[in-house]
Design a protein around this motif. Structure first.
Motif, PDB file in Angstrom:
ATOM      1  N   VAL A 157       0.841  -1.190   0.000  1.00 37.05           N
ATOM      2  CA  VAL A 157       0.000   0.000   0.000  1.00 37.05           C
ATOM      3  C   VAL A 157       0.875   1.238   0.000  1.00 37.05           C
ATOM      4  O   VAL A 157       2.017   1.215   0.459  1.00 37.05           O
ATOM      5  CB  VAL A 157      -0.962   0.032   1.212  1.00 37.05           C
ATOM      6  CG1 VAL A 157      -1.984  -1.078   1.131  1.00 37.05           C
ATOM      7  CG2 VAL A 157      -0.213  -0.019   2.522  1.00 37.05           C
ATOM      8  N   SER A 158       0.320   2.318  -0.523  1.00 34.15           N
ATOM      9  CA  SER A 158       0.973   3.627  -0.493  1.00 34.15           C
ATOM     10  C   SER A 158       0.297   4.478   0.564  1.00 34.15           C
ATOM     11  O   SER A 158      -0.846   4.199   0.965  1.00 34.15           O
ATOM     12  CB  SER A 158       0.851   4.320  -1.847  1.00 34.15           C
ATOM     13  OG  SER A 158       1.500   3.562  -2.835  1.00 34.15           O
ATOM     14  N   THR A 159       0.950   5.520   0.985  1.00 31.94           N
ATOM     15  CA  THR A 159       0.381   6.430   1.964  1.00 31.94           C
ATOM     16  C   THR A 159      -0.951   6.955   1.447  1.00 31.94           C
ATOM     17  O   THR A 159      -1.042   7.415   0.318  1.00 31.94           O
ATOM     18  CB  THR A 159       1.337   7.603   2.241  1.00 31.94           C
ATOM     19  OG1 THR A 159       2.588   7.077   2.633  1.00 31.94           O
ATOM     20  CG2 THR A 159       0.797   8.521   3.312  1.00 31.94           C
ATOM     21  N   GLY A 160      -1.992   6.849   2.280  1.00 29.09           N
ATOM     22  CA  GLY A 160      -3.300   7.360   1.917  1.00 29.09           C
ATOM     23  C   GLY A 160      -4.230   6.351   1.285  1.00 29.09           C
ATOM     24  O   GLY A 160      -5.422   6.617   1.125  1.00 29.09           O
ATOM     25  N   ASP A 161      -3.751   5.158   0.910  1.00 23.34           N
ATOM     26  CA  ASP A 161      -4.616   4.142   0.331  1.00 23.34           C
ATOM     27  C   ASP A 161      -5.656   3.695   1.356  1.00 23.34           C
ATOM     28  O   ASP A 161      -5.347   3.503   2.531  1.00 23.34           O
ATOM     29  CB  ASP A 161      -3.814   2.910  -0.116  1.00 23.34           C
ATOM     30  CG  ASP A 161      -2.994   3.154  -1.366  1.00 23.34           C
ATOM     31  OD1 ASP A 161      -3.123   4.248  -1.957  1.00 23.34           O
ATOM     32  OD2 ASP A 161      -2.215   2.257  -1.732  1.00 23.34           O
ATOM     33  N   VAL A 162      -6.912   3.541   0.903  1.00 25.43           N
ATOM     34  CA  VAL A 162      -7.973   3.087   1.803  1.00 25.43           C
ATOM     35  C   VAL A 162      -7.749   1.624   2.129  1.00 25.43           C
ATOM     36  O   VAL A 162      -7.584   0.781   1.246  1.00 25.43           O
ATOM     37  CB  VAL A 162      -9.366   3.281   1.156  1.00 25.43           C
ATOM     38  CG1 VAL A 162     -10.457   2.738   2.055  1.00 25.43           C
ATOM     39  CG2 VAL A 162      -9.605   4.761   0.861  1.00 25.43           C
ATOM     40  N   MET A 163      -7.745   1.309   3.437  1.00 31.15           N
ATOM     41  CA  MET A 163      -7.538  -0.077   3.861  1.00 31.15           C
ATOM     42  C   MET A 163      -8.809  -0.680   4.428  1.00 31.15           C
ATOM     43  O   MET A 163      -9.099  -1.834   4.149  1.00 31.15           O
ATOM     44  CB  MET A 163      -6.410  -0.126   4.907  1.00 31.15           C
ATOM     45  CG  MET A 163      -5.068   0.326   4.364  1.00 31.15           C
ATOM     46  SD  MET A 163      -3.678  -0.005   5.449  1.00 31.15           S
ATOM     47  CE  MET A 163      -4.094   0.885   6.915  1.00 31.15           C
ATOM     48  N   ILE A 164      -9.566   0.090   5.231  1.00 27.42           N
ATOM     49  CA  ILE A 164     -10.777  -0.438   5.871  1.00 27.42           C
ATOM     50  C   ILE A 164     -11.852   0.649   5.827  1.00 27.42           C
ATOM     51  O   ILE A 164     -11.566   1.825   6.018  1.00 27.42           O
ATOM     52  CB  ILE A 164     -10.511  -0.846   7.330  1.00 27.42           C
ATOM     53  CG1 ILE A 164      -9.521  -2.004   7.385  1.00 27.42           C
ATOM     54  CG2 ILE A 164     -11.808  -1.243   8.044  1.00 27.42           C
ATOM     55  CD1 ILE A 164      -9.186  -2.468   8.798  1.00 27.42           C
ATOM     56  N   SER A 165     -13.107   0.210   5.598  1.00 26.05           N
ATOM     57  CA  SER A 165     -14.247   1.125   5.684  1.00 26.05           C
ATOM     58  C   SER A 165     -15.057   0.750   6.925  1.00 26.05           C
ATOM     59  O   SER A 165     -15.270  -0.421   7.210  1.00 26.05           O
ATOM     60  CB  SER A 165     -15.157   0.982   4.448  1.00 26.05           C
ATOM     61  OG  SER A 165     -14.458   1.361   3.285  1.00 26.05           O
ATOM     62  N   PHE A 166     -15.502   1.776   7.666  1.00 23.73           N
ATOM     63  CA  PHE A 166     -16.312   1.594   8.873  1.00 23.73           C
ATOM     64  C   PHE A 166     -17.668   2.228   8.675  1.00 23.73           C
ATOM     65  O   PHE A 166     -17.846   3.093   7.833  1.00 23.73           O
ATOM     66  CB  PHE A 166     -15.648   2.280  10.080  1.00 23.73           C
ATOM     67  CG  PHE A 166     -14.295   1.765  10.417  1.00 23.73           C
ATOM     68  CD1 PHE A 166     -14.149   0.641  11.191  1.00 23.73           C
ATOM     69  CD2 PHE A 166     -13.152   2.417   9.975  1.00 23.73           C
ATOM     70  CE1 PHE A 166     -12.878   0.164  11.515  1.00 23.73           C
ATOM     71  CE2 PHE A 166     -11.896   1.954  10.288  1.00 23.73           C
ATOM     72  CZ  PHE A 166     -11.762   0.831  11.060  1.00 23.73           C
TER      73      PHE A 166
END
Length: 167
Positions: A157-166
């Motif tokens: 992943v790069s800085t700022g990539d979305v990893m989890i949605s809540f």
């Protein structure tokens, strides 16, 4: 007494220790002591393609979930530190509506500690990342339910990539 020191030096540092033991009386075989190289510096003109620091460098620094804009002078001294408004910070979305957790740094996903449907509290470890041989715990930015996990173990992943949605 020196025999024991020599054996330990070689045992702990086989390659460098051997060089040291062979050249211990020859200071020219080693790099100068730290600080000694500054005594012999001659002023020179910079290389044509080499960047020269002329002004302050600017960095975004995250400390305890808060982001600061930091300027560092060419001498290494801090010239300014300003907090950044949280609305513009990746990974700091509030609980209202759908929140996302973004990658705080570039690296690889080592382990996902949560799963879809799990209830998490702000500060719970949800992902462990690996960057530069260091593990970094990524914590939930808000209370909520995990709606979607956008990464898998082993992903880069790069800085700022979305990893989890809540939610």
């Amino acid at each position: 007494d020196t025999l024991i020191d020599d054996v330990l030096t070689y045992a702990l540092f086989p390659q460098v220790g051997l060089k040291f033991l062979k050249n211990r009386d020859n200071p020219a075989a080693f790099e100068p002591a730290p600080g000694a190289e500054l005594d012999n510096v001659q002023p020179s003109t910079p290389a044509k393609n080499k960047p020269v620091a002329t002004g302050p460098a600017s960095y975004s620094v995250r400390v305890d979930g808060k982001v600061y804009e930091v300027e560092v002078a060419p001498t290494g001294e801090l010239s300014s530190v300003k907090p950044v408004v949280s609305e513009n910070i990746p990974g700091s979305a509030s609980v209202t509506g759908s929140a996302t957790l973004n990658a705080p740094l570039a690296g690889n996903i080592w382990k996902i500690v949560t799963k879809v449907g799990a209830e998490v509290k702000r500060g719970d470890v949800v992902i462990i990342m690996e960057a530069m041989k260091m593990e970094t715990e990524v914590r939930a930015v808000a209370d909520g339910t995990v709606v979607n996990i956008h990464v898998a173990a082993g992903d880069a992943v790069s800085t700022g990539d979305v990893m989890i949605s809540f939610d």
